[in-house]
Scaffold this motif. Structure first.
Motif, PDB file in Angstrom:
ATOM      1  N   THR A   1      90.519  -0.735  34.903  1.00  0.00           N
ATOM      2  CA  THR A   1      91.820  -0.666  35.051  1.00  0.00           C
ATOM      3  C   THR A   1      92.791  -0.280  34.244  1.00  0.00           C
ATOM      4  O   THR A   1      92.518  -2.006  33.068  1.00  0.00           O
ATOM      5  N   ILE A   2      93.407   0.836  33.342  1.00  0.00           N
ATOM      6  CA  ILE A   2      94.147   1.289  32.052  1.00  0.00           C
ATOM      7  C   ILE A   2      96.315   0.893  32.201  1.00  0.00           C
ATOM      8  O   ILE A   2      96.086   2.277  33.136  1.00  0.00           O
ATOM      9  N   SER A   3      96.672   0.161  31.898  1.00  0.00           N
ATOM     10  CA  SER A   3      98.308   0.042  31.705  1.00  0.00           C
ATOM     11  C   SER A   3      98.701  -0.506  30.219  1.00  0.00           C
ATOM     12  O   SER A   3      97.555  -0.923  29.421  1.00  0.00           O
ATOM     13  N   GLU A   4      99.537  -0.727  30.683  1.00  0.00           N
ATOM     14  CA  GLU A   4     100.551  -0.632  29.366  1.00  0.00           C
ATOM     15  C   GLU A   4     101.036  -2.132  29.490  1.00  0.00           C
ATOM     16  O   GLU A   4     101.325  -2.931  30.428  1.00  0.00           O
ATOM     17  N   THR A   5     100.572  -2.952  28.118  1.00  0.00           N
ATOM     18  CA  THR A   5     101.280  -4.343  27.659  1.00  0.00           C
ATOM     19  C   THR A   5     102.661  -4.342  27.877  1.00  0.00           C
ATOM     20  O   THR A   5     103.807  -3.401  28.063  1.00  0.00           O
ATOM     21  N   ARG A   6     103.203  -5.608  27.595  1.00  0.00           N
ATOM     22  CA  ARG A   6     105.407  -5.448  27.604  1.00  0.00           C
ATOM     23  C   ARG A   6     105.124  -5.396  26.309  1.00  0.00           C
ATOM     24  O   ARG A   6     106.079  -5.094  25.666  1.00  0.00           O
TER      25      ARG A   6
ATOM     26  N   PRO B   1      98.944  -5.931  20.822  1.00  0.00           N
ATOM     27  CA  PRO B   1      98.248  -4.795  22.271  1.00  0.00           C
ATOM     28  C   PRO B   1      99.289  -4.126  23.037  1.00  0.00           C
ATOM     29  O   PRO B   1      99.789  -4.950  24.119  1.00  0.00           O
ATOM     30  N   GLU B   2      99.408  -2.904  22.928  1.00  0.00           N
ATOM     31  CA  GLU B   2      99.972  -2.020  23.657  1.00  0.00           C
ATOM     32  C   GLU B   2      99.938  -1.281  24.388  1.00  0.00           C
ATOM     33  O   GLU B   2      99.844  -1.100  26.214  1.00  0.00           O
ATOM     34  N   LEU B   3      98.060  -1.697  24.747  1.00  0.00           N
ATOM     35  CA  LEU B   3      97.156  -0.962  25.822  1.00  0.00           C
ATOM     36  C   LEU B   3      97.109  -1.851  26.307  1.00  0.00           C
ATOM     37  O   LEU B   3      96.394  -3.483  25.990  1.00  0.00           O
ATOM     38  N   GLU B   4      96.501  -2.676  28.029  1.00  0.00           N
ATOM     39  CA  GLU B   4      95.050  -3.350  28.601  1.00  0.00           C
ATOM     40  C   GLU B   4      94.061  -2.739  29.696  1.00  0.00           C
ATOM     41  O   GLU B   4      94.502  -2.069  30.320  1.00  0.00           O
ATOM     42  N   VAL B   5      93.553  -3.511  29.460  1.00  0.00           N
ATOM     43  CA  VAL B   5      91.923  -2.918  30.247  1.00  0.00           C
ATOM     44  C   VAL B   5      91.719  -4.445  31.288  1.00  0.00           C
ATOM     45  O   VAL B   5      91.151  -5.629  30.803  1.00  0.00           O
ATOM     46  N   THR B   6      91.522  -4.455  32.346  1.00  0.00           N
ATOM     47  CA  THR B   6      91.344  -5.398  33.026  1.00  0.00           C
ATOM     48  C   THR B   6      90.067  -4.824  33.757  1.00  0.00           C
ATOM     49  O   THR B   6      89.942  -3.419  34.754  1.00  0.00           O
TER      50      THR B   6
ATOM     51  N   THR C   1      96.948   0.829  16.791  1.00  0.00           N
ATOM     52  CA  THR C   1      97.105   0.612  18.076  1.00  0.00           C
ATOM     53  C   THR C   1      96.086  -0.196  18.660  1.00  0.00           C
ATOM     54  O   THR C   1      94.756   0.083  18.477  1.00  0.00           O
ATOM     55  N   TYR C   2      96.628  -1.374  19.367  1.00  0.00           N
ATOM     56  CA  TYR C   2      95.470  -2.057  19.846  1.00  0.00           C
ATOM     57  C   TYR C   2      95.421  -2.041  21.678  1.00  0.00           C
ATOM     58  O   TYR C   2      96.605  -1.666  22.012  1.00  0.00           O
ATOM     59  N   VAL C   3      93.961  -2.589  21.706  1.00  0.00           N
ATOM     60  CA  VAL C   3      94.182  -2.967  23.618  1.00  0.00           C
ATOM     61  C   VAL C   3      93.820  -4.193  23.384  1.00  0.00           C
ATOM     62  O   VAL C   3      92.165  -4.396  22.764  1.00  0.00           O
ATOM     63  N   GLN C   4      94.037  -4.763  24.616  1.00  0.00           N
ATOM     64  CA  GLN C   4      93.345  -6.307  24.769  1.00  0.00           C
ATOM     65  C   GLN C   4      92.263  -6.064  26.210  1.00  0.00           C
ATOM     66  O   GLN C   4      92.766  -5.202  27.028  1.00  0.00           O
ATOM     67  N   THR C   5      90.905  -6.413  25.835  1.00  0.00           N
ATOM     68  CA  THR C   5      90.339  -5.942  26.890  1.00  0.00           C
ATOM     69  C   THR C   5      89.275  -7.675  27.295  1.00  0.00           C
ATOM     70  O   THR C   5      89.440  -8.121  26.797  1.00  0.00           O
TER      71      THR C   5
ATOM     72  N   HIS D   1      86.105   6.898  28.568  1.00  0.00           N
ATOM     73  CA  HIS D   1      84.510   7.483  28.351  1.00  0.00           C
ATOM     74  C   HIS D   1      83.965   6.559  27.866  1.00  0.00           C
ATOM     75  O   HIS D   1      82.605   5.964  27.993  1.00  0.00           O
ATOM     76  N   GLN D   2      84.764   5.134  27.398  1.00  0.00           N
ATOM     77  CA  GLN D   2      83.886   3.914  27.083  1.00  0.00           C
ATOM     78  C   GLN D   2      83.217   2.432  27.531  1.00  0.00           C
ATOM     79  O   GLN D   2      83.139   2.078  27.220  1.00  0.00           O
ATOM     80  N   LYS D   3      83.795   3.239  29.185  1.00  0.00           N
ATOM     81  CA  LYS D   3      83.406   2.616  30.076  1.00  0.00           C
ATOM     82  C   LYS D   3      82.736   1.438  30.247  1.00  0.00           C
ATOM     83  O   LYS D   3      82.282   0.171  30.582  1.00  0.00           O
ATOM     84  N   ASP D   4      81.068   1.730  29.658  1.00  0.00           N
ATOM     85  CA  ASP D   4      80.956   1.201  30.170  1.00  0.00           C
ATOM     86  C   ASP D   4      79.998   0.284  29.474  1.00  0.00           C
ATOM     87  O   ASP D   4      79.522  -1.260  29.713  1.00  0.00           O
ATOM     88  N   TYR D   5      80.887   0.248  28.072  1.00  0.00           N
ATOM     89  CA  TYR D   5      81.362  -0.839  27.089  1.00  0.00           C
ATOM     90  C   TYR D   5      81.961  -2.026  28.070  1.00  0.00           C
ATOM     91  O   TYR D   5      81.462  -2.665  27.930  1.00  0.00           O
ATOM     92  N   PHE D   6      82.495  -1.374  28.702  1.00  0.00           N
ATOM     93  CA  PHE D   6      83.309  -2.741  29.386  1.00  0.00           C
ATOM     94  C   PHE D   6      82.166  -3.263  30.338  1.00  0.00           C
ATOM     95  O   PHE D   6      83.126  -4.290  31.185  1.00  0.00           O
ATOM     96  N   LEU D   7      82.150  -2.898  31.263  1.00  0.00           N
ATOM     97  CA  LEU D   7      81.384  -2.810  32.505  1.00  0.00           C
ATOM     98  C   LEU D   7      79.819  -3.529  32.283  1.00  0.00           C
ATOM     99  O   LEU D   7      80.023  -4.320  33.594  1.00  0.00           O
TER     100      LEU D   7
END
Length: 426
Positions: free
Chosen positions: A238-243, A226-231, A340-344, A302-308
């Protein structure tokens, strides 16, 4: 003429790197990107990573990646890839159906096998509808897909490249035969330019692919990073890049200056070429890095409710919505989300899976309808399962989702849910 054309488009020594740097590096998944950069660096002693690449030059297995099997990923064919773009780009309209018809006419090389006249006769659609459907197909990736002949394929690829010589497209369109037959003096006279410009255009054309299907690169890796991460903190994303973010390069200026002191033309040409390679690759990597973060941030926001919210469904979102918001080309967004993958907090998710197709119900995503329908069937009395009409009535009453019985049957089939009779427990 056929033999002459084949000779004209003979590939130069390394056309693929040129194409990747120009339009394709964005669509390389993270593992393939590391391999690509590693191969480049092995032939260019003047470039190195600005920071250590987290994937360690092919030692991906030690970099805490995630096996594709764990997220039920599967190998995607070219047909799947093109069909997916249509479903993400375009709403359900007769024009989209026409585009899907053209996809079915593609051969293994990526060319369409029917003429416009044949398409009109077979489909019964108007000349305009048939042409518009083909035009939409030709706007998809890979560049050149849906071309009717070699000339059109080269034109489609040329118009995608910012680096294309100014006259390249117009010469392909108006004087393809003269270019094929190397009538360069005639072309220079017609377009009021130098002979060297025509030769440069010919050389550029040789870097393009005569087979558009060859520009499609199916995912081959078994691990993902995953190149991106959502916390989530205090109900805020908070959206950021991973290592595993896109690695950038540094130029070894000291070594360059040392070689520049050697008074040999071959050395001077060599370091000039390697410096140019570095500049092109660094620019492409920086663009990839910025684009993925920008597109990913827009989608995840846009999809923040999906994670909240635990039981939230995806909101309607298509690539065209992102085009309007970000002012980026459809193909750029398509490349950015593919692979492209994101850690959520819901696990590792591919960006493109967060785009939900619009349904026949306004402001309700197909994903939300599928979830509601599945939940309704899962909670039904198995001795008296609900009919499709009863499902439609219940969804309208409880979820304010108005669907016809036929649409319920269609969605149920897509979900792999048996009919009322087959679900009944006796």
């Amino acid at each position: 003429m056929k033999l002459t054309q084949q000779a004209m488009i003979k590939q130069t020594q390394a056309p693929l790197p040129f194409l990747i740097k120009s339009v394709g590096i964005l669509q390389l998944n993270r593992v393939d990107l590391s391999h690509y950069i590693s191969n480049y660096m092995s032939e260019n002693p003047l470039m190195t990573f600005a920071n250590d690449d987290a994937l360690m030059f092919g030692s991906e297995s030690s970099a805490e990646g995630i096996n594709l099997d764990e997220i039920n990923a599967s190998t995607q064919t070219l047909f799947d890839f093109i069909t997916e773009q249509v479903e993400l780009f375009y709403r359900q309209t007769p024009l989209r159906d026409m585009t899907m018809w053209w996809i079915e006419q593609l051969d293994t090389n990526g060319y369409v096998t029917k003429t416009l006249e044949e398409a009109v006769q077979i489909t019964g659609e108007s000349d305009y509808m048939v042409l518009d459907g083909l035009t939409l197909l030709q706007q998809l990736d890979p560049p050149g897909i849906g071309a009717r002949d070699l000339r059109e394929n080269l034109m489609l690829q040329t118009e995608r490249l910012d680096s294309a010589p100014n006259l390249a497209y117009i010469i392909l369109e108006e004087n393809f035969d003269r270019l094929v037959n190397r009538q360069w003096s005639d072309l220079a006279t017609i377009y009021g330019t130098d002979l060297s410009d025509i030769r440069a255009i010919f050389k550029f054309i040789q870097t393009l692919s005569p087979i558009p299907a060859n520009l499609y690169q199916a995912p081959q890796t078994e691990m993902i990073y995953p190149e991106l991460e959502v916390t989530v903190t205090n109900q805020q994303l908070t959206i950021s890049e991973t290592r595993f973010q896109t690695p950038l390069l540094t130029f070894d200026q000291a070594y360059y200056d040392e070689l520049a002191q050697i008074d040999k033309p071959s050395i001077q040409d060599y370091i000039k070429a390697k410096k140019q390679e570095f500049d092109q690759l660094q620019q492409a990597l920086q663009k990839r890095k910025e684009t993925i973060l920008r597109v990913g941030t827009a989608i995840l926001s846009h999809q923040k409710d999906y994670f909240l919210t635990e039981n939230a469904s995806l909101q309607p979102l298509q690539i065209n919505d992102l085009v309007k918001q970000l002012q980026l080309h459809e193909s750029t967004i398509s490349r950015a989300i593919r692979g492209t993958y994101v850690q959520t907090n819901r696990g590792v998710i591919e960006l493109k899976s967060l785009l939900s197709k619009r349904s026949v119900v306004k402001d309700t995503s197909q994903d939300a309808i599928f979830t509601a329908l599945s939940d309704l069937i899962e909670g039904e009395d198995k001795t008296h399962p609900l009919s499709d009409q009863q499902l439609a009535d219940t969804l309208k009453q409880t979820k304010h989702i108005a669907l016809s019985r036929r649409t319920i049957a269609k969605y149920r089939s897509q979900l792999g849910i048996p009919s009322t009779r087959e679900r009944k427990i006796r």
